[in-house]
Design a protein around this motif. Structure first.
Motif, mmCIF file in Angstrom:
data_model
loop_
_atom_site.group_PDB
_atom_site.id
_atom_site.type_symbol
_atom_site.label_atom_id
_atom_site.label_comp_id
_atom_site.label_asym_id
_atom_site.label_seq_id
_atom_site.Cartn_x
_atom_site.Cartn_y
_atom_site.Cartn_z
ATOM 1 N N TYR A 254 0.839 -1.202 0.000
ATOM 2 C CA TYR A 254 0.000 0.000 0.000
ATOM 3 C C TYR A 254 0.877 1.257 0.000
ATOM 4 N N GLN A 255 1.872 1.265 0.888
ATOM 5 C CA GLN A 255 2.719 2.453 1.021
ATOM 6 C C GLN A 255 3.561 2.681 -0.235
ATOM 7 N N ARG A 256 4.032 1.601 -0.837
ATOM 8 C CA ARG A 256 4.830 1.715 -2.059
ATOM 9 C C ARG A 256 3.988 2.365 -3.160
ATOM 10 N N ASP A 257 2.769 1.893 -3.270
ATOM 11 C CA ASP A 257 1.853 2.404 -4.284
ATOM 12 C C ASP A 257 1.588 3.901 -4.072
ATOM 13 N N LEU A 258 1.341 4.236 -2.817
ATOM 14 C CA LEU A 258 1.063 5.630 -2.494
ATOM 15 C C LEU A 258 2.279 6.523 -2.752
ATOM 16 N N ALA A 259 3.463 6.009 -2.409
ATOM 17 C CA ALA A 259 4.689 6.768 -2.645
ATOM 18 C C ALA A 259 4.881 7.016 -4.146
ATOM 19 N N MET A 260 4.578 5.990 -4.949
ATOM 20 C CA MET A 260 4.690 6.140 -6.401
ATOM 21 C C MET A 260 3.739 7.223 -6.900
ATOM 22 N N GLN A 261 2.502 7.198 -6.405
ATOM 23 C CA GLN A 261 1.524 8.218 -6.814
ATOM 24 C C GLN A 261 2.013 9.614 -6.451
ATOM 25 N N LEU A 262 2.565 9.765 -5.257
ATOM 26 C CA LEU A 262 3.049 11.083 -4.830
ATOM 27 C C LEU A 262 4.186 11.541 -5.736
#
Ligand code: UD1
Ligand code: CA
Length: 477
Positions: A254-262
């Protein structure tokens, strides 16, 4: 927007059933499994939030193990209440997934599409479910499936030619069936009317003596209802949480995905693997975030904001150009309330600063190391650079608040206000005993304990006078 558009393609009301009665033995926890948190939200909350994204008409949660706790947790959940009412249905005892969904049927209307989800599968995307609903189209049984190199434990998708014939559970499968790599994810979309008739026909004549939801596939085939498999490749979306290891793995995903989006938005992350967002993080242009920062609740970072390493920031709005130096802890109250923290443009905070609920800092305010600010407003350019406490205070523009000074805001029973007017200079190690007002432009000598208001422009000193005895001889043994 996207959701609305997709939904209009399938003009059926969507009702979501969430199975959450299972025990979760492998979590080895007193807390019911679906209440364990991922990215700051209970697993079940993720699933409920996804249902909200689907604009579900109704959500029925099936509880069993830990039912009282699960229901209580959601009774007080603001987020749940804000979206739609959640209907809880108890399944006692737990006789299988088919038996679980049977309990929900009386609560469901006949005209909808039922989407069956699990409370411990938190990261299914709404657009995936919309595609599944579209595949169901109101008259088919749509199964969400995936290919696994190692399908052990999952129900296998058995086909004849292309047509799906059955889901065969691991424990009921023969060698040929065990070799099938396409598995049932646990998620289906099915017309409520058909589902009702099929559930009424379930039996438990299988290796586990359970009522399998997956038996409905055979009934659909027998009734000539088309069964479609909607296959995805992203395992994270169908991954369940059974153990702390799996929970941590999904948290990272989840965090990896969110970091990519940011980063795609332009946010500079020193290391996408060392960022944790447990809520909503909004970033304007040219924000940079150093390693090991945790964001909780609703945090908004203005243009050019820089966040140093090891900061924990909850429920705060940080305006353009502000710099939060390392090891700063910002703990705002509920978003949108006066208790949320506000940091003004160009402010410099930390290192090692602590901003508590109701800290409202104006532009160019400086808060230095080991300074604690609670329920206080500091106007433009005010500074408290070292080792200080400001609680229940209103601080004017350009005030300089000396090292080691505190507002004595609490008399043991009540909190009192301190007002420090513009351009005041408070020396080091002062105690301002509230309620008190320090008049504009005034100066307070270091080491003073003030209990009375001071007039504008005055120098106030309230401490023992210095005495020096010349040539003093210390006692000797
Ligand atoms: C089920 C499917 C299997 C699929 C797998 C995907 C059945 C019979 N099998 O396997 O085909 O590949 O999911 O993970 O459906 N639950 C209840 N009440 C019960 C039993 C289960 O609420 O009586 C809940 C559990 O809490 C869980 C969900 O249903 O959230 C799935 O249960 P689980 O035991 O993990 O499913 P399996 O039978 O292993
Ligand atoms: Ca399972």
């Amino acid at each position: 927007m996207n959701n609305q558009k997709n939904l209009s393609q399938t003009p059926f009301p969507v009702d979501v059933v969430i199975m959450a009665a299972g025990k979760g033995t492998r979590m080895k926890s007193k807390l019911p499994k679906v209440l364990h948190q991922l990215a700051g939200r209970a697993l079940l909350q993720h699933v409920v939030d996804t249902a909200a994204e689907l604009l579900a008409r109704q959500v029925v949660v099936i509880t069993g193990h830990g039912a009282i706790e699960v229901e209580a947790a959601f009774a007080t959940s603001v987020r749940a209440a804000a979206t739609f009412g959640i209907n809880f249905v108890r399944q006692e005892p737990q006789l299988g997934t088919g038996h679980a969904v049977q309990q929900a049927m009386p609560a469901l209307q006949d005209d909808g599409i039922v989407v069956v989800l699990s409370g411990d599968v938190p990261l299914t995307r709404a657009d995936t479910l919309q595609a599944l609903i579209a595949a169901c189209a109101g008259d088919k049984l749509a199964l969400l499936t995936i290919d696994f190199a190692n399908p052990t434990g999952y129900g296998r998708i058995e086909r004849e030619g292309d047509a799906v014939q059955a889901i065969v559970e691991q424990k009921d499968a023969n060698a040929a069936q065990l070799a099938i790599t396409e598995v049932y994810s646990g998620i289906m979309a099915v017309p409520a009317k058909q589902l009702k008739t099929w559930l009424a026909r379930l039996d438990n004549e299988n290796a586990q003596a359970e009522f399998y939801l997956t038996q409905v596939v055979k009934f659909a085939v027998a009734d000539g209802v088309p069964v479609v498999a909607y296959k995805i490749t992203d395992a994270v979306q169908v991954a369940g949480v059974n153990s702390p290891v799996q929970l941590a793995e999904l948290e990272r995903a989840y965090q990896r995905d969110l970091a990519m989006q940011l980063m795609e938005q332009g946010v500079r992350l020193a290391d996408p693997a060392r960022l944790d967002v447990r809520g909503k993080l909004q970033c304007a242009q040219d924000v940079s975030i150093d390693v090991n920062c945790v964001f909780e609740g609703q945090v908004s970072l203005g243009e050019g904001v820089r966040i140093g390493a090891n900061c924990v920031i909850a429920n705060a709005t940080i305006a353009a150009g502000a710099v939060i130096h390392p090891f700063t802890h910002i703990e705002g109250g509920p978003p949108g309330s006066k208790a949320a923290v506000w940091v003004g443009e160009g402010a410099l905070i930390g290192p090692f600063a602590r901003l508590r609920p109701g800290a409202h800092l104006g532009a160019d305010v400086h808060i230095g190391n080991f300074v604690e600010v609670k329920n206080s407003t500091l106007a433009k350019g005010a500074k408290a650079n070292h080792l200080a406490y400001l609680g229940d205070a209103v601080v004017g523009e350009r005030v300089n608040y000396g090292a080691g000074s505190i507002t004595a805001n609490y008399d043991g029973a009540f909190k009192h206000r301190t007002t420090i007017e513009a351009d005041v200079h408070i020396g080091s190690n002062c105690v301002l005993v509230a309620p008190i007002t320090i008049g504009a432009g005034g100066t307070v000598g270091g080491g003073s304990t003030l209990t009375k208001d001071t007039s504008p422009g005055a120098l106030s000193v309230a401490r023992g006078k210095q005495i020096s005895i010349a040539n003093w001889t210390r006692p000797k043994k």
